[in-house]
Scaffold this motif. Structure first.
Motif, PDB file in Angstrom:
ATOM      1  N   SER A 219      -2.239  15.117  16.826  1.00 11.94           N
ATOM      2  CA  SER A 219      -2.228  13.654  16.789  1.00 11.94           C
ATOM      3  C   SER A 219      -2.388  12.861  17.802  1.00 11.94           C
ATOM      4  CB  SER A 219      -0.613  13.512  16.084  1.00 11.94           C
ATOM      5  OG  SER A 219       0.161  13.671  17.205  1.00 11.94           O
TER       6      SER A 219
ATOM      7  N   PRO B 226       0.423   6.818  14.547  1.00 15.02           N
ATOM      8  CA  PRO B 226       0.251   7.558  13.362  1.00 15.02           C
ATOM      9  C   PRO B 226      -0.783   6.639  12.422  1.00 15.02           C
ATOM     10  CG  PRO B 226       2.607   7.343  13.391  1.00 15.02           C
ATOM     11  CD  PRO B 226       1.967   6.509  14.680  1.00 15.02           C
ATOM     12  N   ARG B 227      -0.953   5.159  12.618  1.00 14.83           N
ATOM     13  CA  ARG B 227      -1.782   4.584  11.984  1.00 14.83           C
ATOM     14  C   ARG B 227      -3.228   4.901  12.302  1.00 14.83           C
ATOM     15  NH1 ARG B 227       1.207   0.094   9.771  1.00 14.83           N
ATOM     16  NH2 ARG B 227       3.241   1.308   9.687  1.00 14.83           N
TER      17      ARG B 227
ATOM     18  N   PHE C 130       2.569  10.069   5.613  1.00 15.55           N
ATOM     19  CA  PHE C 130       2.540   8.617   6.094  1.00 15.55           C
ATOM     20  C   PHE C 130       2.931   7.372   5.159  1.00 15.55           C
ATOM     21  CE2 PHE C 130      -0.187   4.707   6.636  1.00 15.55           C
ATOM     22  CZ  PHE C 130       0.454   4.336   8.020  1.00 15.55           C
TER      23      PHE C 130
ATOM     24  N   PRO D 181     -11.761  14.146  11.309  1.00 18.11           N
ATOM     25  CA  PRO D 181     -11.934  13.911  12.650  1.00 18.11           C
ATOM     26  C   PRO D 181     -12.239  15.404  13.470  1.00 18.11           C
ATOM     27  CG  PRO D 181     -10.244  12.940  12.304  1.00 18.11           C
ATOM     28  CD  PRO D 181     -10.420  13.344  10.920  1.00 18.11           C
TER      29      PRO D 181
ATOM     30  N   GLY E  78       0.862  -1.233   0.018  1.00 15.77           N
ATOM     31  CA  GLY E  78       0.096   0.031   0.149  1.00 15.77           C
ATOM     32  C   GLY E  78       0.795   1.083  -0.060  1.00 15.77           C
ATOM     33  N   LYS E  79       1.880   1.269   0.994  1.00 16.21           N
ATOM     34  CA  LYS E  79       2.559   2.297   1.046  1.00 16.21           C
ATOM     35  C   LYS E  79       3.470   2.672  -0.256  1.00 16.21           C
ATOM     36  CE  LYS E  79       3.234   3.257   5.886  1.00 16.21           C
ATOM     37  NZ  LYS E  79       4.327   3.406   6.970  1.00 16.21           N
TER      38      LYS E  79
ATOM     39  N   ASP F 157      -4.233   7.426  13.571  1.00 11.72           N
ATOM     40  CA  ASP F 157      -4.610   9.130  12.992  1.00 11.72           C
ATOM     41  C   ASP F 157      -4.938   8.876  11.577  1.00 11.72           C
ATOM     42  OD1 ASP F 157      -3.867  10.566  15.300  1.00 11.72           O
ATOM     43  OD2 ASP F 157      -1.799  10.739  14.495  1.00 11.72           O
ATOM     44  N   VAL F 158      -4.075   7.996  10.995  1.00  9.09           N
ATOM     45  CA  VAL F 158      -4.769   7.813   9.479  1.00  9.09           C
ATOM     46  C   VAL F 158      -5.912   7.094   9.418  1.00  9.09           C
ATOM     47  CG1 VAL F 158      -4.139   6.414   7.383  1.00  9.09           C
ATOM     48  CG2 VAL F 158      -2.280   8.261   8.454  1.00  9.09           C
TER      49      VAL F 158
ATOM     50  N   LEU G 248      -5.954  -4.884  14.424  1.00 11.54           N
ATOM     51  CA  LEU G 248      -4.760  -4.868  15.447  1.00 11.54           C
ATOM     52  C   LEU G 248      -4.815  -3.833  16.325  1.00 11.54           C
ATOM     53  CD1 LEU G 248      -1.894  -6.200  15.641  1.00 11.54           C
ATOM     54  CD2 LEU G 248      -0.966  -4.236  14.679  1.00 11.54           C
TER      55      LEU G 248
ATOM     56  N   TRP H 166       1.166   3.833  21.635  1.00 15.08           N
ATOM     57  CA  TRP H 166       2.053   5.051  21.327  1.00 15.08           C
ATOM     58  C   TRP H 166       2.588   4.835  19.939  1.00 15.08           C
ATOM     59  CZ3 TRP H 166       7.056   6.477  20.022  1.00 15.08           C
ATOM     60  CH2 TRP H 166       7.127   7.750  20.001  1.00 15.08           C
ATOM     61  N   LEU H 167       3.277   3.516  19.780  1.00 17.63           N
ATOM     62  CA  LEU H 167       3.655   3.272  18.417  1.00 17.63           C
ATOM     63  C   LEU H 167       2.719   3.217  17.495  1.00 17.63           C
ATOM     64  CD1 LEU H 167       6.400   0.196  19.195  1.00 17.63           C
ATOM     65  CD2 LEU H 167       6.691   2.373  18.101  1.00 17.63           C
ATOM     66  N   LEU H 168       1.662   2.793  17.576  1.00 19.46           N
ATOM     67  CA  LEU H 168       0.370   2.807  16.660  1.00 19.46           C
ATOM     68  C   LEU H 168      -0.089   3.972  16.240  1.00 19.46           C
ATOM     69  CD1 LEU H 168      -1.079  -0.478  17.600  1.00 19.46           C
ATOM     70  CD2 LEU H 168       0.150  -0.290  15.347  1.00 19.46           C
TER      71      LEU H 168
ATOM     72  N   GLU I 118      -4.934  -3.211  10.003  1.00 19.00           N
ATOM     73  CA  GLU I 118      -4.619  -2.352  11.201  1.00 19.00           C
ATOM     74  C   GLU I 118      -5.628  -2.313  12.002  1.00 19.00           C
ATOM     75  OE1 GLU I 118      -2.467   0.924   8.826  1.00 19.00           O
ATOM     76  OE2 GLU I 118      -1.257  -0.625   8.175  1.00 19.00           O
TER      77      GLU I 118
ATOM     78  N   HIS J 134      -0.314  14.235   7.436  1.00 21.43           N
ATOM     79  CA  HIS J 134      -0.787  12.566   7.166  1.00 21.43           C
ATOM     80  C   HIS J 134      -0.400  12.339   5.860  1.00 21.43           C
ATOM     81  CE1 HIS J 134      -2.387  12.314  10.967  1.00 21.43           C
ATOM     82  NE2 HIS J 134      -3.772  13.127  10.788  1.00 21.43           N
TER      83      HIS J 134
ATOM     84  N   ALA K  16       1.294   4.534  -2.781  1.00 20.94           N
ATOM     85  CA  ALA K  16       0.907   5.734  -2.128  1.00 20.94           C
ATOM     86  C   ALA K  16       1.912   6.568  -2.551  1.00 20.94           C
ATOM     87  CB  ALA K  16       0.369   5.703  -0.509  1.00 20.94           C
TER      88      ALA K  16
ATOM     89  N   ARG L 256      -0.303  10.605  19.178  1.00 17.08           N
ATOM     90  CA  ARG L 256       0.977  10.838  20.153  1.00 17.08           C
ATOM     91  C   ARG L 256       0.823  11.554  20.973  1.00 17.08           C
ATOM     92  NH1 ARG L 256       5.856   8.243  16.451  1.00 17.08           N
ATOM     93  NH2 ARG L 256       4.780   5.937  16.377  1.00 17.08           N
TER      94      ARG L 256
ATOM     95  N   GLY M 117      -2.140   4.313   1.995  1.00 13.31           N
ATOM     96  CA  GLY M 117      -1.290   3.120   1.832  1.00 13.31           C
ATOM     97  C   GLY M 117      -1.481   2.371   3.069  1.00 13.31           C
ATOM     98  N   ALA M 118      -2.383   2.445   3.750  1.00 14.56           N
ATOM     99  CA  ALA M 118      -2.844   1.805   5.165  1.00 14.56           C
ATOM    100  C   ALA M 118      -3.566   0.448   4.684  1.00 14.56           C
ATOM    101  CB  ALA M 118      -3.561   2.578   6.244  1.00 14.56           C
TER     102      ALA M 118
ATOM    103  N   ALA N  82      -8.401   7.234  11.289  1.00 12.00           N
ATOM    104  CA  ALA N  82      -9.507   8.200  11.764  1.00 12.00           C
ATOM    105  C   ALA N  82      -9.774   9.155  10.563  1.00 12.00           C
ATOM    106  CB  ALA N  82      -9.047   9.443  12.931  1.00 12.00           C
ATOM    107  N   LEU N  83      -9.168   9.249   9.200  1.00 12.37           N
ATOM    108  CA  LEU N  83      -9.453  10.093   8.415  1.00 12.37           C
ATOM    109  C   LEU N  83     -10.591   9.322   7.570  1.00 12.37           C
ATOM    110  CD1 LEU N  83      -6.050  11.248   7.084  1.00 12.37           C
ATOM    111  CD2 LEU N  83      -7.797  12.440   8.458  1.00 12.37           C
TER     112      LEU N  83
END
Lengths: 277, 319
Positions: free
Chosen positions: B264, B202-203, A102, A88, A71-72, B205-206, B227, B198-200, B224, A99, A75, B266, B218-219, B208-209
């Motif tokens: 974000s 950015p994922r 990413f 949000p 995916g990335k 956040d993405v 997980l 915390w590690l997750l 994800e 973002h 992208a 984090r 690319g997620a 949430a869009l």
């Protein structure tokens, strides 16, 4: 960076939308998909952007099937903005644009100098530097759409796919967004594919038009050549005058009436008001 | 800069809440005596109040972070650990053990409750799955499963109504009698899980869009989200297993944290964790002092503080 579809078939569950589509997106040009509501143009765009998995065939990015790629990795070459995205609550312009980085970040999601530069540049190009700390909910429709486009720009991809980027915007904001797209194409050489509803805007801003009927490509080519009364009648089911825009020399379409409604010359011929031939 | 100040402020607030919690209780502890090395005061603090307070802080942080994760990845502002079936699942297992298996070793109750919570969360997810997870379907599935499990809990409480006291207290959520053993059982789960959250970031956040935007970036959306939700369920289930279902912490605190932190996940995580910890610690301190020496469950006060805010949110969300 080439983007092509070969034998592409698409479906939502049992409902087949597209069968065996072949399509080549011209590199470095602005391409517009046009057609009526539900003709499958947005579905095609989604498949081109890897948002939809094909039931048959594939979309190829530089010869590689995108659904088999990470995916990335896709992208980083191809940014896609779906129709009417909703952020949000409380998200600021800059956070949204970040973002876009990413796909360039690893598992830790660490922000590099390169990311910072790309974000600032995307904000600058879309004239959003002053609004970077504002929540999206406080912006006008045009500004908000620019912010989403800025997110896609921050991806720094050679290809940009936009699904109806002007929906819900008034005319001034529509032009604002389309001028931005034109600028991105002309000064940065981005390949752009858009779905647009407004025929005249499509003609004006596209180098290449793709007319879609019931999930297949009816005709494609330069707007000047493609835009004929016969095609408009076939694709949209309306009779129209085609004039020449005195400013741009491009065709302008003025719809007159639905095909087969109250017009004498249609009495014997096209009486199918849906125009699905 | 402002953000760093905010975090320090919150940290000081939490330390103050913990200090207050040390001082409050059935027995009055005077600072002078404590500093002079009074053995009774020291014993009360070391053996009772400190572990209990730390358990409360950890549980509050877990619930708040789990709620923030769930709200983000389901794009549902009213999501919280309880709508995933976790609380009801843990509750049913705990009550069943209290009532039907009185010989069950007490230290193992949290472990069994944890299993019940995780299992219920898994069932809710499986029921909602249809080639992908739709937030609305997930919420409805959560409500349905929660209702079934709660009905089972009620049936048990009625059948064994004469001996249901301990179970009722557990169900109200609280920290009475929580000690170093509980902290030792909880911390090895909770701290790494919070680190993973915390590690997750950015994922989260993405996601949430929205699914399409996230996929475009690319997620691997379903994988994800699965997980992240599994981690949220683990956080929530381990909290509920130790302290019972403390109401509203996971719902209200993420919203509050979002208002003050913005941006974000984090940035949100430490704020939510500190606020959640402070709310539970304070609620527990109040709960054990207000009618001292009798104790109320802390869950009563998290709910008393949380419910009005929840109603305010409902009005503002314009559903």
């Amino acid at each position: 960076m080439t983007l092509t579809a070969r034998n592409l078939s698409l479906a939502y569950g049992e409902r087949r939308i597209v069968d065996n589509l072949d399509l080549d997106i011209p590199v470095g040009k602005v391409t517009c998909l046009i057609g009526r509501n539900g003709c499958g143009k947005s579905t095609m765009l989604k498949a081109l952007g890897r948002l939809l998995t094909p039931t048959g065939g594939a979309v190829y990015l530089e010869g590689q099937a995108i659904h088999t790629m990470a995916g990335k990795a896709v992208a980083r070459q191809l940014a896609v903005l779906p129709q009417g995205p909703v952020a949000p609550e409380g998200l600021t312009v800059e956070s949204l644009v970040r973002h876009g980085r990413f796909p360039h970040q690893g598992w830790m999601g660490l922000v590099t100098k390169e990311d910072e530069r790309a974000v600032t540049e995307a904000l600058a190009v879309t004239h959003l530097l002053e609004l970077r700390d504002r929540p999206l909910t406080q912006l006008s429709g045009g500004q908000r759409q620019r912010a989403w486009i800025a997110m896609a720009l921050a991806q720094e991809t050679p290809i940009l796919l936009l699904d109806e980027p002007t929906t819900y915007l008034d005319v001034a904001h529509q032009i604002e967004v389309l001028e931005l797209v034109k600028e991105l194409n002309q000064t940065r050489g981005r390949t752009v594919v858009m779905v647009l509803h407004d025929l005249n805007q499509a003609v004006r801003y596209a180098d290449h038009l793709v007319a879609v009927i019931s999930g297949r490509v009816e005709a494609e080519g330069r707007p000047e050549e493609l835009m004929t009364p016969a095609l408009v009648r076939k694709v949209f089911g309306v009779d129209a005058h085609i004039f020449t825009d005195p400013d741009t020399g491009k065709p302008i379409c003025v719809p007159r009436c639905l095909v087969g409604v109250g017009r004498e010359e249609n009495a014997g011929g096209a009486s199918n008001p849906t125009g699905n031939l | 800069m402002r953000r760093r100040w905010l975090l320090w402020l919150l940290l000081i607030g939490l330390v103050a809440a913990i200090a207050l919690s040390m001082a409050m209780g059935a027995v009055r502890i005077e600072l002078g005596k404590l500093l002079a090395g009074d053995s009774v005061s020291l014993m009360i603090i070391k053996n009772y109040r400190l572990p209990r307070t730390l358990v409360g802080a950890l549980v509050g942080a877990e619930l708040a972070v789990a709620g923030a994760m769930l709200q983000s990845v389901t794009r549902n502002p009213l999501a919280d650990p309880h709508v995933t079936g976790v609380s009801a699942g843990a509750g049913l297992v705990a009550v069943a053990i209290f009532l039907a298996v009185p010989t069950f070793p007490m230290p193992l109750v949290p472990l069994a409750a944890l299993a019940g919570g995780v299992l219920a969360g898994g069932v809710v997810y499986a029921v909602a799955w249809r080639g992908g997870i739709h937030p609305g379907r997930l919420a409805l599935s959560g409500i349905a499963i929660t209702t079934v499990l709660a009905a089972g809990t009620s049936a048990l409480l009625l059948k064994y109504s004469l001996t249901a006291n301990a179970a009722m207290v557990w169900l109200a959520g609280g920290l009475w009698g929580r000690n170093w053993d509980h902290l030792q059982a909880l911390a090895p789960w909770a701290l790494p899980a919070l680190g993973c959250a915390w590690l997750l970031g950015p994922r989260i956040d993405v996601l949430a869009l929205g699914d399409d935007v996230a996929r475009g970036l690319g997620a691997a959306v379903e994988r994800e989200r699965g997980l992240i939700m599994a981690l949220a369920v683990l956080l929530a289930a381990s909290a509920v297993a130790v302290a019972g279902p403390l109401g509203f912490v996971g719902l209200v605190i993420p919203h509050l944290a979002r208002i003050v932190s913005g941006g974000s996940f984090r940035r949100l995580l430490p704020v939510a964790a500190l606020l959640g910890a402070a709310l539970v610690v304070l609620s527990d301190a109040i709960a054990r002092t207000i009618f001292a020496p009798a104790e109320l469950p802390a869950g009563v006060f998290t709910a008393l503080i949380g419910a009005p805010y929840f109603l305010y949110l409902l009005r503002r969300a314009a559903l």
